[in-house]
Design an enzyme around this catalytic site. Structure first.
Site: not given
Length: 340
Positions: A15-16, A84
């Site tokens: 995930p970014e 993040k």
């Protein structure tokens, strides 16, 4: 709302910033103004560590007792994000002052699943949404409703099969030490000015993609696909040394970092597809080298900043600063990024 299913093919990737922002929104909807009535800090869901406390994921020598003392009966006052990293601000009373924070970093495969809400699309393993808790659950929180009654009404679980994610405890000021103290500006919540952005990069010899991936250099939250999208939209080759970029190129990259991150967050929140003209829709082919045809032109793949990189040479150019041109993608471009 949870992470919506987009028209783009789901992909197995870490995930970014946009995905973490969608997670933040999901967690906020489930927890804000509610109390942590119960927590379960042993693995659940039938994974290989069933019934064990995962002291790699729940890190920094935090024990089950310390975790319970810090979280039990705390009210969720806010759910925040920088890059993040995301965290819950906790208080002893609803509307009171923050006294502790629960930090969650997704790593490569971590995610927070809210019971009854669709799982994030970036997850690289299937979630059986008919079973609860999900497999590989490391921490489950049962939230009391807003009235504060004892009957839990919302359940959420942090799952992480590969165990690269982290659950950390902090005091009232989570920025007092890493990981938050080590992060650069957030391009959505705290964007740097164009001049501040350019002033840092003018002095950097590393490839521009490596600089964007470095979470402590100029912005945080940019990961592999976001960096490639930014540079495609700005028309700059990922391997171009930062010091070779013209003022116009630096301004274009700054504008696209803010625009791509903001647009991606907004479209995930609304359940919309990303714009048709984005490289995002064509880059998920599993290639690490060579090239392929696409509606945008021929997409080439190489390694820049230690990461597989997609770019379109017909639309992206090397650095244009006078006397400092560079950026042809030949072999493995250096400047490996850190801090992701």
């Amino acid at each position: 709302s949870g992470l919506p299913q987009r028209g783009a093919k789901p992909r197995a990737t870490m995930p970014e910033l946009p995905e973490v922002e969608a997670q933040r929104s999901t967690i906020e909807a489930a927890t804000l103004g509610r109390r942590i009535a119960t927590l379960i800090a042993v693995e659940q869901g039938g994974g290989p560590r069933e019934g064990q406390f995962d002291d790699k994921v729940i890190a920094e020598e935090v024990t089950p007792d310390v975790l319970a003392i810090t979280l039990q009966d705390r009210w969720v006052l806010g759910v925040r994000r920088r890059g993040k990293q995301l965290w819950l601000e906790l208080g002893e009373s609803k509307g009171g002052a923050c006294c502790a924070c629960l930090l969650i970093h997704m790593g490569m495969t971590g995610a927070v699943i809210v019971q009854g809400v669709a799982a994030p699309v970036y997850k690289s393993f299937a979630v059986d949404e008919t079973a609860w808790p999900p497999r590989f659950t490391k921490l489950e929180l049962l939230m009391a409703d807003a009235a504060g009654v004892s009957a839990p009404c919302v359940r959420l679980a942090f799952t992480d099969p590969r165990r690269f994610g982290r659950v950390l405890l902090r005091g009232a000021d989570p920025f007092s030490r890493p990981p938050l103290s080590a992060l650069a500006a957030d391009p959505v919540t705290d964007p740097p000015s164009a001049e501040a952005f350019a002033s840092v990069l003018r002095r950097v010899r590393a490839p521009i993609k490596a600089a964007l991936l470095d979470q402590g250099r100029v912005v945080c939250g940019v990961g592999n696909w976001v960096a490639d999208e930014v540079l495609y939209q700005a028309g700059v080759l990922p391997a171009a040394p930062c010091e070779s970029l013209s003022e116009e190129q630096l301004a274009a990259i700054h504008a696209q970092v803010l625009a791509v991150c903001t647009a991606a967050c907004g479209r995930l929140e609304r359940g919309c597809d990303f714009p048709v003209g984005w490289l995002f829709h064509h880059r998920w082919q599993g290639q690490t080298s060579g090239s392929m045809a696409s509606p945008l032109g021929r997409i080439h793949f190489d390694t820049v900043g230690g990461r597989t990189t997609a770019f379109v040479p017909a639309r992206q150019v090397k650095g244009q600063a006078a006397g400092k041109a560079g950026g042809e993608a030949k072999g493995k471009a250096g400047g490996k990024a850190g801090g992701e």
